[in-house]
Scaffold this motif. Structure first.
Motif, PDB file in Angstrom:
ATOM      1  N   GLY A  38      -5.631   6.231 -16.117  1.00 46.51           N
ATOM      2  CA  GLY A  38      -6.813   5.554 -16.622  1.00 46.51           C
ATOM      3  C   GLY A  38      -7.605   4.988 -15.453  1.00 46.51           C
ATOM      4  O   GLY A  38      -7.055   4.682 -14.392  1.00 46.51           O
ATOM      5  N   ALA A  39      -8.896   4.826 -15.647  1.00 45.96           N
ATOM      6  CA  ALA A  39      -9.786   4.494 -14.538  1.00 45.96           C
ATOM      7  C   ALA A  39      -9.457   3.153 -13.885  1.00 45.96           C
ATOM      8  O   ALA A  39      -9.391   3.052 -12.657  1.00 45.96           O
ATOM      9  CB  ALA A  39     -11.240   4.502 -15.023  1.00 45.96           C
ATOM     10  N   ARG A  40      -9.257   2.122 -14.676  1.00 43.60           N
ATOM     11  CA  ARG A  40      -9.066   0.797 -14.073  1.00 43.60           C
ATOM     12  C   ARG A  40      -7.731   0.689 -13.346  1.00 43.60           C
ATOM     13  O   ARG A  40      -7.639   0.111 -12.266  1.00 43.60           O
ATOM     14  CB  ARG A  40      -9.220  -0.286 -15.131  1.00 43.60           C
ATOM     15  N   LYS A  41      -6.679   1.240 -13.926  1.00 45.65           N
ATOM     16  CA  LYS A  41      -5.391   1.174 -13.242  1.00 45.65           C
ATOM     17  C   LYS A  41      -5.399   2.063 -12.005  1.00 45.65           C
ATOM     18  O   LYS A  41      -4.760   1.750 -10.993  1.00 45.65           O
ATOM     19  CB  LYS A  41      -4.259   1.569 -14.192  1.00 45.65           C
ATOM     20  N   ALA A  42      -6.121   3.176 -12.074  1.00 47.06           N
ATOM     21  CA  ALA A  42      -6.245   4.035 -10.894  1.00 47.06           C
ATOM     22  C   ALA A  42      -6.910   3.270  -9.752  1.00 47.06           C
ATOM     23  O   ALA A  42      -6.471   3.346  -8.593  1.00 47.06           O
ATOM     24  CB  ALA A  42      -7.061   5.278 -11.237  1.00 47.06           C
ATOM     25  N   LYS A  43      -7.963   2.522 -10.061  1.00 47.98           N
ATOM     26  CA  LYS A  43      -8.630   1.738  -9.029  1.00 47.98           C
ATOM     27  C   LYS A  43      -7.694   0.683  -8.451  1.00 47.98           C
ATOM     28  O   LYS A  43      -7.655   0.469  -7.231  1.00 47.98           O
ATOM     29  CB  LYS A  43      -9.887   1.088  -9.596  1.00 47.98           C
ATOM     30  N   GLU A  44      -6.942   0.021  -9.318  1.00 46.71           N
ATOM     31  CA  GLU A  44      -6.013  -0.991  -8.812  1.00 46.71           C
ATOM     32  C   GLU A  44      -4.946  -0.365  -7.925  1.00 46.71           C
ATOM     33  O   GLU A  44      -4.598  -0.924  -6.866  1.00 46.71           O
ATOM     34  CB  GLU A  44      -5.349  -1.738  -9.968  1.00 46.71           C
ATOM     35  N   MET A  45      -4.426   0.790  -8.333  1.00 47.70           N
ATOM     36  CA  MET A  45      -3.420   1.478  -7.518  1.00 47.70           C
ATOM     37  C   MET A  45      -3.954   1.738  -6.117  1.00 47.70           C
ATOM     38  O   MET A  45      -3.270   1.537  -5.113  1.00 47.70           O
ATOM     39  CB  MET A  45      -3.020   2.793  -8.194  1.00 47.70           C
ATOM     40  N   LEU A  46      -5.212   2.173  -6.043  1.00 49.72           N
ATOM     41  CA  LEU A  46      -5.808   2.508  -4.755  1.00 49.72           C
ATOM     42  C   LEU A  46      -6.212   1.257  -3.976  1.00 49.72           C
ATOM     43  O   LEU A  46      -5.956   1.160  -2.771  1.00 49.72           O
ATOM     44  CB  LEU A  46      -7.020   3.409  -4.976  1.00 49.72           C
ATOM     45  N   PHE A  47      -6.835   0.294  -4.648  1.00 48.12           N
ATOM     46  CA  PHE A  47      -7.318  -0.901  -3.951  1.00 48.12           C
ATOM     47  C   PHE A  47      -6.171  -1.714  -3.359  1.00 48.12           C
ATOM     48  O   PHE A  47      -6.257  -2.214  -2.241  1.00 48.12           O
ATOM     49  CB  PHE A  47      -8.101  -1.802  -4.903  1.00 48.12           C
ATOM     50  N   ARG A  48      -5.083  -1.867  -4.131  1.00 45.41           N
ATOM     51  CA  ARG A  48      -3.995  -2.756  -3.718  1.00 45.41           C
ATOM     52  C   ARG A  48      -2.869  -2.022  -2.997  1.00 45.41           C
ATOM     53  O   ARG A  48      -2.192  -2.605  -2.147  1.00 45.41           O
ATOM     54  CB  ARG A  48      -3.415  -3.484  -4.936  1.00 45.41           C
ATOM     55  N   GLY A  49      -2.635  -0.762  -3.334  1.00 45.34           N
ATOM     56  CA  GLY A  49      -1.592   0.023  -2.672  1.00 45.34           C
ATOM     57  C   GLY A  49      -0.182  -0.374  -3.044  1.00 45.34           C
ATOM     58  O   GLY A  49       0.773   0.111  -2.433  1.00 45.34           O
ATOM     59  N   ARG A  50      -0.022  -1.229  -4.023  1.00 44.04           N
ATOM     60  CA  ARG A  50       1.312  -1.697  -4.379  1.00 44.04           C
ATOM     61  C   ARG A  50       1.982  -0.725  -5.348  1.00 44.04           C
ATOM     62  O   ARG A  50       1.346   0.128  -5.959  1.00 44.04           O
ATOM     63  CB  ARG A  50       1.225  -3.091  -5.015  1.00 44.04           C
TER      64      ARG A  50
END
Length: 281
Positions: A171-183
């Motif tokens: 999903g778009a928002r979780k994908a962004k979080e995965m990339l932004f935070r790297g955790r």
């Protein structure tokens, strides 16, 4: 490549109708070098040509499925036989770099995604950055309860590894979080998001995966092929391939920028970020 020639993987048929390709670089946390990628491709090709094989499982030795790209790998593509029709690998500058990655990352992943037989990823431990490009082309993902997934390469100054299907997987928002935070995202979290089909105890992972593979292998090969084509066609209608190509182009803007700013294809400060995630427990 003959079976005896594999150095980075093993190829076997553990139960009728099922082939298994196992990443066999546990000492390197199954970091993928070019040799591993071409051996995976050769093993998949052998399985596709064997009419007794109906399903392929991708597994891995050791505590972690894959720590991503082997950043120390320098083996030239001339050591292998390119399979995707790309060219220009020895051209200078961004031209040659893009051609290489178009072949060994984007091209191989898309080729695997479209193979006619079902692929099942059997995942344990950590899957970091480029490790995702081995898992996401598979049709099913079965994970141990200790599996963890991360894409921290924004720290390199790029948008992500080259098979960029994050928005479809998470999903778009979780994908962004995965990339932004790297955790790391846990297996349970990825299961809730729809990326993973099943989460099982680590001790049951192999048996559970083979049970699922055997169940699928009992279906007619033509039915499996057509079902896979139909679902992939739905993703194609959503523009997945166009989006992947666009992300790949942006990825190489990042590489080009790093060459100007840092004199290297990535921001070198990101290396420690990724290595910290991959350190042995």
């Amino acid at each position: 490549m003959a079976d005896a020639g594999y150095e980075r993987i093993r190829y076997e048929t553990p139960v009728p109708g099922v082939a298994r390709v196992t990443l066999a670089r546990a000492d390197k946390r199954n970091a993928q070098d070019r040799r591993m990628l071409y051996e995976i491709d050769a093993a998949y090709t052998a399985a596709m040509r064997d009419d007794d094989v109906k399903v392929v499982v991708l597994a891995a030795d050791g505590p972690d499925f894959s720590s991503g790209h082997d950043l120390r790998d320098t083996e030239p593509l001339s050591s292998f036989d390119p399979v995707t029709g790309s060219a220009g690998f020895d051209e200078p500058g961004q031209h040659g770099h893009m051609a290489v990655e178009e072949e060994i990352y984007l091209g191989l992943c898309w080729r695997w995604r479209n193979l006619p037989k079902p692929l099942i990823a059997q995942v344990q431990g950590r899957v970091i950055a480029g490790g995702l490009m081995l898992v996401w082309p598979c049709d099913l993902i079965i994970a141990a309860d200790d599996a963890l997934f991360s894409d921290p390469v924004v720290a390199f100054g790029v948008n992500g590894h080259e098979f960029f299907v994050h928005a479809w997987e998470l999903g778009a928002r979780k994908a962004k979080e995965m990339l932004f935070r790297g955790r790391f995202l846990t297996a349970e979290e990825c299961h809730r998001l729809g990326m993973i089909n099943h989460v099982v105890p680590r001790s049951e992972l192999e048996a559970f995966t083979l049970d699922i593979a055997s169940e699928i292998a009992a279906r007619p090969a033509i039915g499996l092929k057509l079902a896979k084509l139909a679902v992939n066609g739905s993703l194609d209608a959503q523009g997945q391939w166009t989006a992947v190509q666009s992300a790949f182009a942006l990825h190489h803007v990042g590489h080009a920028n790093a060459r100007i700013v840092h004199g290297a294809p990535i921001d070198p400060s990101g290396i420690d970020v990724v290595r910290d995630l991959a350190k042995p427990d």
